[in-house]
Enzyme design. Structure first.
Site, PDB file in Angstrom:
ATOM      1  N   SER A   1      12.671  -1.808   9.372  1.00 15.03           N
ATOM      2  CA  SER A   1      11.179  -1.176   9.212  1.00 15.03           C
ATOM      3  C   SER A   1       9.938  -0.864   7.916  1.00 15.03           C
ATOM      4  CB  SER A   1      11.107  -0.174   9.567  1.00 15.03           C
ATOM      5  OG  SER A   1      11.588   1.034   9.183  1.00 15.03           O
TER       6      SER A   1
ATOM      7  N   LYS B   1       6.206   7.869  12.478  1.00 10.99           N
ATOM      8  CA  LYS B   1       5.982   7.383  11.584  1.00 10.99           C
ATOM      9  C   LYS B   1       4.320   8.104  11.088  1.00 10.99           C
ATOM     10  CE  LYS B   1       8.776   4.080  11.378  1.00 10.99           C
ATOM     11  NZ  LYS B   1       9.606   3.023  10.956  1.00 10.99           N
TER      12      LYS B   1
END
Length: 797
Positions: free
Chosen positions: A658, A701
């Protein structure tokens, strides 16, 4: 201009207008299970298939209601099915070490046991009564008198034969012997030695004659004794049969439909008649004194005499309604198969068929057994026992001690019982794949897989079912009802747990935790009904109990121990985003990523990989970056690049791709010598063509970087860059949504690397012209020029 997400796109809210009720008091509790149509269809079909091998494996994450549904659905079907047989173990008169298994219709096993107990009691009373009558004693005396007379006649003949040859017959407790007679007087051993040799020769000659004639007479006496005993036994059998025969016949007639039971009763009768004396009280009290001093020598208790005529009822379905449904969380070998218990008598282990104890297989026989995959794979020999029952369709109580070669006591081998059990095993997909891989017959044993999903569509129907689930919880746990605002809060929490705007979590055990704690907070608050405030407080308090590690990291970020900038711009430095999963709690963790580039041919070196701190997926992401650089810039000259990429202050390792786009931006910044905005954090995976791909944990996040910016002070320019394909996964907290609404925090969705370049470096990425060249002032143009220069330096030009 780059698109920015509106606050309305950051979560899928739930309002009271979505429901027609005002509180769960107006609802009926949920029946069945929510959002598992595929699994329910497979499971229900598997229940109805009665063919060998159609056992069911229920897979899926924990907390989705697999066990609850399996038990409820199975019990519902089992209630309509036949009650299975009763099973008993009885003594095997042909092979005492292999007890016989008898089956009876439900409820008759107990009756058979009681009938046999009553029959044995009749044996004791009737036999003792009949063998103490004068008539029996008279018959026996007359019978024995005739044999005694014949025996006396033979003894007289023996004496006569001996006298004719100068011998005298002497009878002692140890037997019969002959003494020589000389001059009308018997001669003893000492006197014999003083006799003349010629006299001794005559005695020896006559002795041989007497011994031969005596041997023939003794054979006749022994045959007479045998005949006497046989006649007495016949008399005893006849008298005993007269006393108990009609009682035995009555019991046999009662169970005449059960051939095996009738044969067993007949064997009991024959054994009783052959061993009638065991029913008489021992009148010899001569050993009582010694027995009292030495218990080891004492005789068995009276009840032991009839032990082998008792019935061990191991499965009693007299109170069972429908087929049995057995659920176990402790499937050890002996719990499943049953066992034969032992007694210790003066240091010796003893056992008998009455010490056979049933197992879960016996109790579930004719019905269903629900087990957990983890439990059965954790117990030694348990899986082998289960697969053997499925394969052979019989319950065989082979002692595990015998299998392991550690038998130190007499063992029984009970006759196997036919098994008709449908096994329902519940576990994760991991255990399913494990068993499929290592047991080649697993697919033959479990032909039905009911796979439970961890999420379900966020439809109006499923939202209403969640409200009904809440109603069922309040009734079951006897808590106050939830108003519609609390239901909405639970729905939003479910959506956040699924990490999708259009999905709801099916892990209802997690929802039940929230419901239970919210009810407690409402009670402490003195409220009459649980509201959204109490649900939200529950979520906050629950997270607060688990966020110790997050707080420690936050402290280090605030004190700049972990160095991260949230303002300004730097070359070759960028803010990446990761998720730390603590099992029951996850949170976003910003981290600084740096890249250095210089002349060389080592390519991109991942420092984490060199330090063995990165996983395979992260290493793959770095290789994809190399592919992108070659595709984009090295079409006319080779790459002559050395680059080091690092997650700064990372000491725990890292995995996942990611951050691959984030690392690429950092490398491009170093090559182009253009600074990257530090008020933006980036997440997203990249492919070799520069397209941004979806990643996991996007909500955590964003919240992680937002919390850091909030603590450092929101400037109004800070934000996060995410993949376009992750927009539907956003279920952000109200605090973040409000910040975006006020314009002090920004979320930018992108689909290509070029879009991210423009945002981060405030410079256009650039597009190739017809000659395949990028504008010199664009980011790609600057990178191209730098790589050309590296190539020339490497070639020594």
């Amino acid at each position: 201009m780059q698109r920015e997400l509106s606050y309305t796109e950051l979560k899928n809210g739930c309002s009271a207008d979505d429901f027609s009720f005002r509180s769960t008091a107006e609802l009926e509790p949920l029946e069945g299970i929510i959002g598992q149509d595929r699994a329910v269809k497979a499971f229900d079909f598997g229940l109805h298939v009665k063919i060998k091998g159609y056992n069911i494996y229920m897979s899926g994450p924990s907390g989705t209601g697999k066990t609850t549904y399996a038990k409820a659905s199975t019990e519902r079907l089992a209630a309509t099915e036949e009650v299975p047989l009763d099973w008993c173990y009885v003594y095997n008169f042909q092979n005492p070490r292999s007890p016989l298994a008898l089956s009876f219709p439900a409820g008759e096993g107990r009756k058979f046991r009681d009938d046999m107990n009553e029959l044995v009691q009749l044996f004791q009373t009737e036999l003792q009564k009949v063998f103490r009558t004068e008539d029996y004693e008279k018959q026996k005396t007359e019978l024995l008198r005739g044999f005694d007379e014949k025996r006396d006649a033979l003894m007289d003949q023996m004496s006569k034969e001996a006298a004719e040859n100068d011998f005298q017959v002497k009878t002692t407790n140890s037997g019969i012997y002959f003494m020589p007679v000389v001059d009308g007087k018997p001669v003893g051993e000492e006197e014999y030695d003083d006799l003349a040799e010629d006299v001794k020769d005559v005695i020896e000659k006559n002795s041989q004659i007497v011994q031969e004639k005596a041997s023939a007479i003794m054979r006749d006496i022994r045959e007479l004794d045998k005949e006497s005993k046989r006649c007495v036994d016949q008399l005893d059998y006849k008298v005993g049969m007269f006393a108990i025969g009609h009682h035995v016949s009555a019991v046999q007639e009662k169970y005449e439909q059960n051939e095996k039971a009738v044969a067993y009763i007949n064997a009991v009768k024959e054994d009783v008649l052959e061993n009638i004396s065991q029913f008489f009280e021992d009148e010899d009290d001569g050993e009582e004194g010694l027995a009292s001093l030495l218990p080891m020598l004492s005789k068995k208790q009276p009840e032991d005499v009839t032990l082998k005529y008792k019935v061990n009822l191991i499965v009693d379905n007299s109170e069972t309604k429908g087929a049995p449904v057995v659920t176990t969380f402790n499937p050890t070998y002996y719990n499943l198969v049953g066992e034969v218990e032992y007694d210790s008598e003066f240091g010796n282990l003893t056992t008998d068929f009455m010490k056979i104890k049933s197992g879960l297989f016996h109790k579930a026989n004719g019905g269903y057994l629900i087990v957990q995959a983890q439990d059965i794979l954790s117990a030694p020999q348990a899986w082998e026992a289960l697969r053997r029952v499925i394969k052979t369709k019989e319950i065989n109580m082979d002692a595990i001690r015998e299998q392991l070669g550690t038998v130190v006591a007499p063992t029984l081998k009970p006759e196997p019982i036919p098994a008709n059990i449908k096994i329902i095993m519940i576990g994760s997909s991991y255990y399913y794949e494990l068993l499929s891989t290592y047991d080649e017959e697993f697919d033959k044993f479990f032909k039905i897989r009911a796979d439970f999903d961890y999420e379900m569509p966020r439809s109006q129907e499923n939202m209403l079912k969640i409200a009904q689930f809440i109603k069922g919880f309040t009734m079951r746990e006897k808590t106050m009802d939830f108003d519609v605002s609390a239901v909405c809060a639970v729905v939003e929490y479910s959506s956040r747990s699924a990490e999708r705007q259009n999905k709801l979590s099916t892990r209802f055990n997690h929802l039940a935790e929230i419901l239970g704690e919210a009810a407690v907070w409402a009670k402490l608050d003195g409220a009459e009904m649980v509201t959204a405030k109490h649900v939200q407080k529950t979520i906050v308090e629950k997270e607060d109990r688990l966020r110790l590690y997050e707080e420690k990291l936050d402290e280090m970020l605030e004190e700049n121990v972990i160095m991260i900038d949230v303002d300004g711009a730097e070359v070759g430095q960028i803010n990446g985003l990761a998720v730390l999963d603590m099992g029951s709690y996850a949170f976003g963790n910003p981290s600084r990523i740096t890249a250095t580039t210089y002349v060389g041919k080592s390519g991109i070196v991942n420092i984490e990989k060199e330090a063995r701190m990165s996983g395979q997926t992260h290493d793959k992401g770095v290789q994809i970056i190399t592919g992108y650089l070659g595709q984009t810039y090295a079409q006319k000259f080779p790459l002559s690049l050395s680059c080091r990429v690092c997650f700064e202050q990372n000491y725990n390792g890292i995995d996942g791709d990611s951050a691959s786009s984030t690392e690429l931006y950092c490398i491009l910044s170093s090559l182009a010598e253009l600074p990257i905005r530090q008020d933006l954090a980036v997440t997203g995976s990249v492919n070799q063509k520069g397209e941004i791909q979806a990643i996991g944990g996007v909500t955590y996040k964003i919240e992680g970087f937002f919390d850091l910016c909030k603590k450092r002070g929101l400037t109004g320019k800070q934000g996060v860059i995410i993949p376009v394909s992750n927009i539907r996964d956003l279920v952000l907290k109200d605090e973040v949504v409000e910040a975006v609404k006020e314009g002090v925090f920004h979320i930018y969705p992108i689909s290509t690397i070029d879009e991210g370049i423009a945002l981060l470096m405030s410079t256009p990425a650039g597009e190739k012209d017809e000659n395949g060249e990028y504008p010199p002032d664009s980011v790609h143009g600057k990178v191209m020029n730098k790589l050309k220069a590296f190539w020339k330096y490497a070639e020594g030009e």
